[in-house]
Design a protein around this motif. Structure first.
Motif, PDB file in Angstrom:
ATOM      1  N   SER A  56       0.815  -1.227   0.000  1.00  0.00           N
ATOM      2  CA  SER A  56       0.000   0.000   0.000  1.00  0.00           C
ATOM      3  C   SER A  56       0.841   1.266   0.000  1.00  0.00           C
ATOM      4  CB  SER A  56      -0.934   0.019   1.218  1.00  0.00           C
ATOM      5  OG  SER A  56      -1.846  -1.043   1.160  1.00  0.00           O
ATOM      6  N   GLY A  57       2.172   1.139  -0.024  1.00  0.00           N
ATOM      7  CA  GLY A  57       3.039   2.308  -0.098  1.00  0.00           C
ATOM      8  C   GLY A  57       4.155   2.293   0.932  1.00  0.00           C
ATOM      9  N   ILE A  58       4.958   3.333   0.906  1.00  0.00           N
ATOM     10  CA  ILE A  58       6.086   3.470   1.826  1.00  0.00           C
ATOM     11  C   ILE A  58       6.407   4.946   1.984  1.00  0.00           C
ATOM     12  CG2 ILE A  58       7.868   3.293   0.039  1.00  0.00           C
ATOM     13  CD1 ILE A  58       9.461   1.560   2.108  1.00  0.00           C
ATOM     14  N   SER A  59       6.932   5.310   3.145  1.00  0.00           N
ATOM     15  CA  SER A  59       7.357   6.696   3.362  1.00  0.00           C
ATOM     16  C   SER A  59       8.593   6.716   4.248  1.00  0.00           C
ATOM     17  CB  SER A  59       6.231   7.513   4.009  1.00  0.00           C
ATOM     18  OG  SER A  59       5.938   7.003   5.294  1.00  0.00           O
ATOM     19  N   GLY A  60       9.402   7.758   4.071  1.00  0.00           N
ATOM     20  CA  GLY A  60      10.566   7.983   4.923  1.00  0.00           C
ATOM     21  C   GLY A  60      11.713   7.013   4.738  1.00  0.00           C
ATOM     22  N   HIS A  61      11.808   6.349   3.625  1.00  0.00           N
ATOM     23  CA  HIS A  61      12.867   5.362   3.412  1.00  0.00           C
ATOM     24  C   HIS A  61      14.005   5.944   2.576  1.00  0.00           C
ATOM     25  CE1 HIS A  61      10.494   5.215  -0.196  1.00  0.00           C
ATOM     26  NE2 HIS A  61      11.402   4.458  -0.803  1.00  0.00           N
ATOM     27  N   SER A  62      15.192   5.329   2.726  1.00  0.00           N
ATOM     28  CA  SER A  62      16.343   5.687   1.900  1.00  0.00           C
ATOM     29  C   SER A  62      17.239   4.462   1.757  1.00  0.00           C
ATOM     30  CB  SER A  62      17.113   6.863   2.501  1.00  0.00           C
ATOM     31  OG  SER A  62      17.622   6.522   3.782  1.00  0.00           O
ATOM     32  N   TYR A  63      18.173   4.542   0.818  1.00  0.00           N
ATOM     33  CA  TYR A  63      19.024   3.407   0.496  1.00  0.00           C
ATOM     34  C   TYR A  63      20.489   3.764   0.673  1.00  0.00           C
ATOM     35  CZ  TYR A  63      14.738   2.066  -1.932  1.00  0.00           C
ATOM     36  OH  TYR A  63      13.453   1.778  -2.240  1.00  0.00           O
ATOM     37  N   ASN A  64      21.284   2.776   1.107  1.00  0.00           N
ATOM     38  CA  ASN A  64      22.740   2.913   1.041  1.00  0.00           C
ATOM     39  C   ASN A  64      23.194   2.702  -0.394  1.00  0.00           C
ATOM     40  OD1 ASN A  64      23.526   3.509   3.690  1.00  0.00           O
ATOM     41  ND2 ASN A  64      23.368   1.356   4.285  1.00  0.00           N
ATOM     42  N   SER A  65      22.595   1.714  -1.048  1.00  0.00           N
ATOM     43  CA  SER A  65      22.891   1.454  -2.458  1.00  0.00           C
ATOM     44  C   SER A  65      21.775   0.610  -3.046  1.00  0.00           C
ATOM     45  CB  SER A  65      24.233   0.728  -2.621  1.00  0.00           C
ATOM     46  OG  SER A  65      24.172  -0.557  -2.031  1.00  0.00           O
ATOM     47  N   ARG A  66      21.638   0.699  -4.358  1.00  0.00           N
ATOM     48  CA  ARG A  66      20.711  -0.152  -5.088  1.00  0.00           C
ATOM     49  C   ARG A  66      21.123  -0.145  -6.547  1.00  0.00           C
ATOM     50  NH1 ARG A  66      15.061   3.066  -5.546  1.00  0.00           N
ATOM     51  NH2 ARG A  66      15.891   5.169  -5.660  1.00  0.00           N
ATOM     52  N   ASN A  87      17.614   3.647   5.646  1.00  0.00           N
ATOM     53  CA  ASN A  87      16.517   3.929   6.574  1.00  0.00           C
ATOM     54  C   ASN A  87      15.281   3.236   6.022  1.00  0.00           C
ATOM     55  OD1 ASN A  87      14.424   4.912   8.104  1.00  0.00           O
ATOM     56  ND2 ASN A  87      15.041   7.048   7.959  1.00  0.00           N
ATOM     57  N   LYS A  88      14.764   2.250   6.742  1.00  0.00           N
ATOM     58  CA  LYS A  88      13.664   1.446   6.217  1.00  0.00           C
ATOM     59  C   LYS A  88      12.358   2.209   6.102  1.00  0.00           C
ATOM     60  CE  LYS A  88      11.618  -0.787  10.206  1.00  0.00           C
ATOM     61  NZ  LYS A  88      10.220  -0.666   9.836  1.00  0.00           N
ATOM     62  N   GLY A  89      12.221   3.328   6.799  1.00  0.00           N
ATOM     63  CA  GLY A  89      10.981   4.084   6.726  1.00  0.00           C
ATOM     64  C   GLY A  89       9.817   3.267   7.241  1.00  0.00           C
ATOM     65  N   THR A  90       8.633   3.564   6.746  1.00  0.00           N
ATOM     66  CA  THR A  90       7.425   2.845   7.150  1.00  0.00           C
ATOM     67  C   THR A  90       6.715   2.327   5.910  1.00  0.00           C
ATOM     68  OG1 THR A  90       7.183   4.287   9.073  1.00  0.00           O
ATOM     69  CG2 THR A  90       5.245   3.009   8.409  1.00  0.00           C
ATOM     70  N   ALA A  91       6.662   0.999   5.784  1.00  0.00           N
ATOM     71  CA  ALA A  91       5.971   0.348   4.670  1.00  0.00           C
ATOM     72  C   ALA A  91       4.593  -0.085   5.157  1.00  0.00           C
ATOM     73  CB  ALA A  91       6.769  -0.853   4.180  1.00  0.00           C
ATOM     74  N   SER A  92       3.586   0.152   4.338  1.00  0.00           N
ATOM     75  CA  SER A  92       2.230  -0.232   4.717  1.00  0.00           C
ATOM     76  C   SER A  92       1.660  -1.229   3.721  1.00  0.00           C
ATOM     77  CB  SER A  92       1.337   1.001   4.810  1.00  0.00           C
ATOM     78  OG  SER A  92       1.303   1.676   3.571  1.00  0.00           O
ATOM     79  N   GLY A  93       0.755  -2.057   4.192  1.00  0.00           N
ATOM     80  CA  GLY A  93       0.120  -3.046   3.337  1.00  0.00           C
ATOM     81  C   GLY A  93       0.377  -4.454   3.823  1.00  0.00           C
ATOM     82  N   SER A  94      -0.176  -5.407   3.102  1.00  0.00           N
ATOM     83  CA  SER A  94      -0.125  -6.816   3.506  1.00  0.00           C
ATOM     84  C   SER A  94       1.224  -7.472   3.272  1.00  0.00           C
ATOM     85  CB  SER A  94      -1.186  -7.608   2.742  1.00  0.00           C
ATOM     86  OG  SER A  94      -2.459  -7.073   2.965  1.00  0.00           O
ATOM     87  N   TYR A  95       2.025  -6.935   2.365  1.00  0.00           N
ATOM     88  CA  TYR A  95       3.313  -7.554   2.075  1.00  0.00           C
ATOM     89  C   TYR A  95       4.288  -6.525   1.533  1.00  0.00           C
ATOM     90  CZ  TYR A  95       0.840  -7.853  -2.401  1.00  0.00           C
ATOM     91  OH  TYR A  95       0.107  -7.574  -3.520  1.00  0.00           O
ATOM     92  N   LEU A  96       5.566  -6.898   1.526  1.00  0.00           N
ATOM     93  CA  LEU A  96       6.628  -6.048   0.989  1.00  0.00           C
ATOM     94  C   LEU A  96       6.905  -6.462  -0.452  1.00  0.00           C
ATOM     95  CD1 LEU A  96       9.030  -5.984   4.055  1.00  0.00           C
ATOM     96  CD2 LEU A  96       7.370  -4.250   3.357  1.00  0.00           C
ATOM     97  N   GLN A  97       7.368  -5.496  -1.255  1.00  0.00           N
ATOM     98  CA  GLN A  97       7.584  -5.722  -2.674  1.00  0.00           C
ATOM     99  C   GLN A  97       8.941  -5.194  -3.125  1.00  0.00           C
ATOM    100  OE1 GLN A  97       4.320  -3.092  -3.852  1.00  0.00           O
ATOM    101  NE2 GLN A  97       3.306  -4.866  -4.763  1.00  0.00           N
ATOM    102  N   ILE A  98       9.451  -5.776  -4.204  1.00  0.00           N
ATOM    103  CA  ILE A  98      10.520  -5.163  -4.985  1.00  0.00           C
ATOM    104  C   ILE A  98       9.786  -4.450  -6.122  1.00  0.00           C
ATOM    105  CG2 ILE A  98      12.556  -5.531  -6.429  1.00  0.00           C
ATOM    106  CD1 ILE A  98      12.981  -6.214  -3.452  1.00  0.00           C
ATOM    107  N   VAL A  99      10.056  -3.154  -6.283  1.00  0.00           N
ATOM    108  CA  VAL A  99       9.292  -2.331  -7.227  1.00  0.00           C
ATOM    109  C   VAL A  99      10.187  -1.769  -8.328  1.00  0.00           C
ATOM    110  CG1 VAL A  99       7.553  -1.744  -5.497  1.00  0.00           C
ATOM    111  CG2 VAL A  99       9.538  -0.266  -5.765  1.00  0.00           C
ATOM    112  N   ASN A 100       9.544  -1.144  -9.308  1.00  0.00           N
ATOM    113  CA  ASN A 100      10.195  -0.472 -10.441  1.00  0.00           C
ATOM    114  C   ASN A 100      10.741  -1.439 -11.489  1.00  0.00           C
ATOM    115  OD1 ASN A 100       9.744   1.901  -8.977  1.00  0.00           O
ATOM    116  ND2 ASN A 100      11.810   1.905  -8.147  1.00  0.00           N
TER     117      ASN A 100
END
Length: 178
Positions: A56-66, A87-100
């Motif tokens: 359902s979305g994510i906020s406040g996250h950042s990456y060291n690398s990707r 910074n993992k931030g806050t992910a909402s919803g029933s599951y986590l995803q790899i996106v893009n």
């Protein structure tokens, strides 16, 4: 004169409109298989920028690398990716995803994608296996796995609390695209 085409310097360029390299001189798949094409009409290599999110979305996250790399051959996409979360931030919803994902998963039934097990480290809870699965017409795949705690060997889905500020995920995936 010998029936072969040789290019000594440069590329073979084939226009659009259903043209490609025709392999019809090769043998056809026998029953019960059904050959649908012997034309290689698309090939591409490149990079993509993977991310992670809740369903359902994510906020406040950042990456060291990707980083991500892909090869598309015809309508099949092969991906490699690595994500290191700062910074993992806050992910909402029933599951986590790899996106893009660089291409949309095919919309026809039974074309879902599945990965080999993915590498993971620095999760907050005990997992013994993680993998990826996608749904038709999506540009994201969800993360599933099996936990080592609780005595269950049933499929489970990591949630926001399973990731930490230094979780690392990497793996490969292939899927059909339109």
């Amino acid at each position: 004169s010998d029936g072969n085409v040789s290019i000594h310097d440069g590329n073979l360029v084939i226009g659009t409109g259903g043209h490609g390299i025709d392999f019809s001189a090769s043998s056809n798949a026998g029953s019960p298989s059904a050959m649908t094409s012997e034309l290689l009409d698309d090939y591409e290599e490149g990079t993509w920028v993977p991310g992670y999110s809740g369903s359902s979305g994510i906020s406040g996250h950042s990456y060291n690398s990707r980083s991500g790399y892909y090869t598309k051959i015809g309508n099949r996409v092969f991906l490699d990716f690595k994500i290191v979360i700062a910074n993992k931030g806050t992910a909402s919803g029933s599951y986590l995803q790899i996106v893009n994902l660089p291409f949309t998963i095919n919309s026809q039934a039974n074309t879902r994608s599945m990965s080999t097990p993915i590498y993971f480290r620095n999760l907050a809870n005990d997992w013994c296996f993680l993998g990826l699965q996608g749904d038709e017409s999506a540009t994201a795949v969800y993360i599933f796995g099996i936990k080592t705690s609780g005595g269950s060997t049933n499929r489970s889905y990591p949630v926001d609390g399973d990731f930490t500020n230094n979780t690392e995920l990497s793996g490969t995936l292939s899927y059909w695209t339109a």
